[in-house]
Design a protein around this motif. Structure first.
Motif, mmCIF file in Angstrom:
data_model
loop_
_atom_site.group_PDB
_atom_site.id
_atom_site.type_symbol
_atom_site.label_atom_id
_atom_site.label_comp_id
_atom_site.label_asym_id
_atom_site.label_seq_id
_atom_site.Cartn_x
_atom_site.Cartn_y
_atom_site.Cartn_z
ATOM 1 N N LEU A 65 0.829 -1.207 0.000
ATOM 2 C CA LEU A 65 0.000 0.000 0.000
ATOM 3 C C LEU A 65 0.863 1.257 0.000
ATOM 4 O O LEU A 65 0.550 2.238 -0.668
ATOM 5 N N GLY A 66 1.963 1.230 0.737
ATOM 6 C CA GLY A 66 2.876 2.365 0.753
ATOM 7 C C GLY A 66 3.493 2.609 -0.613
ATOM 8 O O GLY A 66 3.622 3.743 -1.069
ATOM 9 N N ARG A 67 3.862 1.525 -1.289
ATOM 10 C CA ARG A 67 4.439 1.641 -2.628
ATOM 11 C C ARG A 67 3.406 2.191 -3.623
ATOM 12 O O ARG A 67 3.715 3.052 -4.440
ATOM 13 N N LEU A 68 2.169 1.702 -3.526
ATOM 14 C CA LEU A 68 1.105 2.217 -4.397
ATOM 15 C C LEU A 68 0.860 3.698 -4.152
ATOM 16 O O LEU A 68 0.625 4.463 -5.093
ATOM 17 N N ALA A 69 0.925 4.109 -2.883
ATOM 18 C CA ALA A 69 0.736 5.529 -2.558
ATOM 19 C C ALA A 69 1.820 6.374 -3.209
ATOM 20 O O ALA A 69 1.538 7.423 -3.787
ATOM 21 N N MET A 70 3.061 5.916 -3.120
ATOM 22 C CA MET A 70 4.170 6.670 -3.701
ATOM 23 C C MET A 70 4.040 6.740 -5.219
ATOM 24 O O MET A 70 4.304 7.787 -5.817
ATOM 25 N N GLU A 71 3.597 5.650 -5.852
ATOM 26 C CA GLU A 71 3.407 5.661 -7.301
ATOM 27 C C GLU A 71 2.302 6.633 -7.709
ATOM 28 O O GLU A 71 2.315 7.162 -8.810
ATOM 29 N N ALA A 72 1.347 6.849 -6.807
ATOM 30 C CA ALA A 72 0.240 7.777 -7.091
ATOM 31 C C ALA A 72 0.577 9.219 -6.698
ATOM 32 O O ALA A 72 -0.264 10.103 -6.813
ATOM 33 N N GLY A 73 1.803 9.455 -6.208
ATOM 34 C CA GLY A 73 2.227 10.810 -5.885
ATOM 35 C C GLY A 73 2.050 11.212 -4.429
ATOM 36 O O GLY A 73 2.179 12.382 -4.100
ATOM 37 N N TYR A 74 1.745 10.252 -3.552
ATOM 38 C CA TYR A 74 1.595 10.533 -2.125
ATOM 39 C C TYR A 74 2.832 10.051 -1.372
ATOM 40 O O TYR A 74 3.635 9.296 -1.913
ATOM 41 N N GLU A 75 2.972 10.463 -0.120
ATOM 42 C CA GLU A 75 4.070 9.988 0.711
ATOM 43 C C GLU A 75 3.655 8.724 1.445
ATOM 44 O O GLU A 75 2.504 8.587 1.869
ATOM 45 N N ASN A 76 4.594 7.814 1.610
ATOM 46 C CA ASN A 76 4.340 6.552 2.286
ATOM 47 C C ASN A 76 3.790 6.766 3.699
ATOM 48 O O ASN A 76 2.883 6.065 4.134
ATOM 49 N N GLU A 77 4.326 7.747 4.425
ATOM 50 C CA GLU A 77 3.882 8.008 5.799
ATOM 51 C C GLU A 77 2.407 8.398 5.849
ATOM 52 O O GLU A 77 1.699 8.056 6.789
ATOM 53 N N ASN A 78 1.955 9.119 4.836
ATOM 54 C CA ASN A 78 0.547 9.506 4.802
ATOM 55 C C ASN A 78 -0.357 8.292 4.643
ATOM 56 O O ASN A 78 -1.459 8.271 5.181
ATOM 57 N N MET A 79 0.105 7.283 3.903
ATOM 58 C CA MET A 79 -0.685 6.070 3.755
ATOM 59 C C MET A 79 -0.882 5.414 5.116
ATOM 60 O O MET A 79 -1.983 4.970 5.447
ATOM 61 N N GLY A 80 0.157 5.371 5.932
ATOM 62 C CA GLY A 80 0.037 4.798 7.272
ATOM 63 C C GLY A 80 -1.012 5.523 8.104
ATOM 64 O O GLY A 80 -1.810 4.891 8.798
ATOM 65 N N ARG A 81 -1.024 6.834 8.020
ATOM 66 C CA ARG A 81 -2.033 7.611 8.762
ATOM 67 C C ARG A 81 -3.439 7.304 8.268
ATOM 68 O O ARG A 81 -4.377 7.164 9.046
ATOM 69 N N ARG A 82 -3.604 7.241 6.954
ATOM 70 C CA ARG A 82 -4.932 6.966 6.394
ATOM 71 C C ARG A 82 -5.404 5.555 6.768
ATOM 72 O O ARG A 82 -6.585 5.346 7.048
#
Length: 77
Positions: A28-45
């Motif tokens: 999920l973190g990798r997918l977030a980064m590919e979509a232009g988001y930061e990995n840490e933000n994925m953890g929060r979400r």
């Protein structure tokens, strides 16, 4: 706020598409980064989705005793 909401929706929809399987947090973190988001933000979400009861989170350990891995799936209410 729109930024966080869209990442949360993106994460939830991806996890939902994989139901009933668990999805590793690293993916999920990798997918977030590919979509232009930061990995840490994925953890929060993911924590927000868990607190809302929309996903289940499970921690597992490898047979070797490696650190815990976080995996998620849609809650099965």
């Amino acid at each position: 706020m729109t930024y966080a909401h869209s990442l949360k929706t993106y994460a939830y929809n991806y996890i939902k598409s994989q139901y009933p399987n668990y999805v590793h947090k690293g993916l999920l973190g990798r997918l977030a980064m590919e979509a232009g988001y930061e990995n840490e933000n994925m953890g929060r979400r993911l924590r927000e989705l868990q607190n809302e009861g929309r996903i289940e989170v499970r921690y597992t350990r490898a047979k070797s005793g490696a650190p815990a891995k976080k995996v998620t799936k849609v809650a099965s209410n």
